[in-house]
Design a protein around this motif. Structure first.
Motif, short mmCIF file in Angstrom:
data_model
loop_
_atom_site.label_atom_id
_atom_site.label_comp_id
_atom_site.label_asym_id
_atom_site.label_seq_id
_atom_site.Cartn_x
_atom_site.Cartn_y
_atom_site.Cartn_z
N GLU A 22 93.48 -6.20 72.28
CA GLU A 22 93.05 -6.01 70.72
C GLU A 22 91.63 -5.51 70.51
OE1 GLU A 22 96.00 -9.50 70.30
OE2 GLU A 22 94.26 -9.16 71.47
N SER A 23 91.48 -4.87 69.73
CA SER A 23 89.93 -4.07 69.30
C SER A 23 89.99 -3.88 67.86
CB SER A 23 89.31 -3.13 70.17
OG SER A 23 90.13 -2.12 69.92
N GLY A 24 88.65 -3.78 67.27
CA GLY A 24 88.44 -3.25 65.89
C GLY A 24 88.32 -4.22 64.91
N GLY A 25 88.28 -5.64 65.13
CA GLY A 25 88.22 -6.79 64.28
C GLY A 25 86.66 -6.91 63.78
N GLY A 26 86.49 -7.53 62.89
CA GLY A 26 84.92 -7.51 62.36
C GLY A 26 85.05 -8.13 60.88
N LEU A 27 83.62 -7.87 60.55
CA LEU A 27 83.60 -8.53 59.00
C LEU A 27 83.47 -7.52 58.24
CD1 LEU A 27 82.36 -10.67 57.05
CD2 LEU A 27 80.09 -10.15 57.82
N VAL A 28 84.33 -7.40 57.15
CA VAL A 28 84.37 -6.24 56.15
C VAL A 28 84.38 -7.11 54.63
CG1 VAL A 28 86.96 -6.31 56.15
CG2 VAL A 28 85.63 -4.34 55.54
N GLN A 29 83.85 -6.03 53.69
CA GLN A 29 83.98 -6.69 52.26
C GLN A 29 85.21 -6.29 51.87
OE1 GLN A 29 80.43 -4.18 50.80
NE2 GLN A 29 79.41 -6.04 50.91
N ALA A 30 85.55 -7.25 50.59
CA ALA A 30 86.85 -7.07 49.95
C ALA A 30 87.05 -5.79 49.37
CB ALA A 30 86.99 -7.88 48.90
N GLY A 31 88.19 -5.10 49.52
CA GLY A 31 88.19 -3.95 48.87
C GLY A 31 88.19 -2.69 50.20
N ARG A 32 87.64 -3.13 51.11
CA ARG A 32 87.31 -1.75 51.87
C ARG A 32 88.53 -2.03 53.09
NH1 ARG A 32 81.96 -0.76 51.88
NH2 ARG A 32 82.40 1.29 53.16
N SER A 33 88.34 -1.10 53.98
CA SER A 33 89.30 -0.92 55.11
C SER A 33 88.87 -1.26 56.47
CB SER A 33 89.74 0.62 54.99
OG SER A 33 90.25 0.82 53.96
N LEU A 34 89.84 -1.41 57.41
CA LEU A 34 89.43 -1.76 58.97
C LEU A 34 90.73 -1.15 59.73
CD1 LEU A 34 87.13 -3.18 60.02
CD2 LEU A 34 88.29 -5.33 60.34
N ARG A 35 90.41 -0.70 60.87
CA ARG A 35 91.67 -0.53 61.70
C ARG A 35 91.60 -1.21 62.71
NH1 ARG A 35 93.87 5.50 64.16
NH2 ARG A 35 92.02 4.89 65.56
N LEU A 36 92.80 -1.80 63.29
CA LEU A 36 92.69 -2.73 64.68
C LEU A 36 93.69 -1.67 65.64
CD1 LEU A 36 93.80 -6.28 63.50
CD2 LEU A 36 91.41 -5.22 63.65
N ASN A 66 99.54 4.62 74.98
CA ASN A 66 99.75 2.98 74.97
C ASN A 66 99.15 2.18 74.08
OD1 ASN A 66 101.77 3.95 77.29
ND2 ASN A 66 100.69 2.60 78.51
N THR A 67 99.15 2.59 72.73
CA THR A 67 98.42 2.14 71.88
C THR A 67 99.04 1.71 70.60
OG1 THR A 67 96.33 2.79 72.94
CG2 THR A 67 96.20 2.00 70.24
N VAL A 68 98.85 0.66 69.92
CA VAL A 68 99.33 0.50 68.62
C VAL A 68 98.49 0.06 67.66
CG1 VAL A 68 99.81 -1.97 68.88
CG2 VAL A 68 101.22 -0.72 67.07
N TYR A 69 98.54 0.64 66.38
CA TYR A 69 97.27 0.52 65.44
C TYR A 69 97.77 -0.38 64.21
CZ TYR A 69 95.51 4.28 68.27
OH TYR A 69 95.00 5.27 68.97
N LEU A 70 97.02 -0.81 63.67
CA LEU A 70 96.93 -1.51 62.23
C LEU A 70 96.10 -1.14 61.58
CD1 LEU A 70 99.17 -3.65 60.78
CD2 LEU A 70 97.31 -5.42 61.17
N GLN A 71 96.29 -0.23 60.26
CA GLN A 71 95.39 0.31 59.40
C GLN A 71 95.70 -0.81 58.24
OE1 GLN A 71 93.25 2.80 59.59
NE2 GLN A 71 92.55 2.21 57.36
N MET A 72 94.25 -1.27 57.91
CA MET A 72 94.16 -2.34 56.77
C MET A 72 93.30 -1.73 55.68
SD MET A 72 94.14 -5.94 59.00
CE MET A 72 92.38 -5.34 59.81
N ASN A 73 94.03 -1.48 54.68
CA ASN A 73 93.43 -0.92 53.39
C ASN A 73 93.24 -2.22 52.39
OD1 ASN A 73 93.21 1.39 54.55
ND2 ASN A 73 95.08 2.04 54.03
N SER A 74 92.49 -1.81 51.22
CA SER A 74 92.31 -2.90 49.96
C SER A 74 92.40 -4.17 50.68
CB SER A 74 93.47 -2.70 49.20
OG SER A 74 93.49 -1.35 48.65
#
Length: 127
Positions: A6-20, A77-85
């Protein structure tokens, strides 16, 4: 044997987005169902989302439906998780997992369904 990273983790503010992203080894990636799980401190691991070997079958936990989106690119060979809001309650270690058997609406949330697991990536949402 399938290895997941896995990659893409980190610190984000509420309401923002992140993609793993979860990169898988192995030439048979496109035959595996894939899932994202998460574990918050002091809580049991729970399913977030899952996707069949074809990307037209997806499942979501009620807590993330409408905010998160799972997708896969079999050529990469990749799966993603787009995380919004994102919300503070989304804070957890996120794991991707692979199932060699088909996943269905009545079992995608069962950890025992999945044969391989990644090491996890930390996601922290600040308020």
């Amino acid at each position: 044997q399938v290895q997941l990273v896995e990659s893409g983790g980190g610190l984000v503010q509420a309401g923002r987005s992140l993609r793993l992203a979860c990169a898988a080894s192995g030439r048979t990636f496109n035959s595996y169902g894939m899932g994202w799980f998460r574990q918050a401190p002091g809580k049991e691991r729970e399913v977030v989302a899952a996707i069949g070997w074809r990307d037209d079958i997806t499942y979501y936990a009620d807590s993330v439906r409408g905010r998160f989106a799972i997708s896969r690119d079999n050529a990469k060979n990749t799966v993603y998780l787009q995380m919004n809001s994102m919300q503070p309650e989304d804070t957890a270690v996120y794991y991707c997992a692979a199932s060699s058997a088909p996943i269905w609406s009545d079992d995608y949330y069962e950890e025992s369904k999945y044969d391989y697991w990644g090491q996890g990536t930390q996601v922290t949402v600040s308020s």
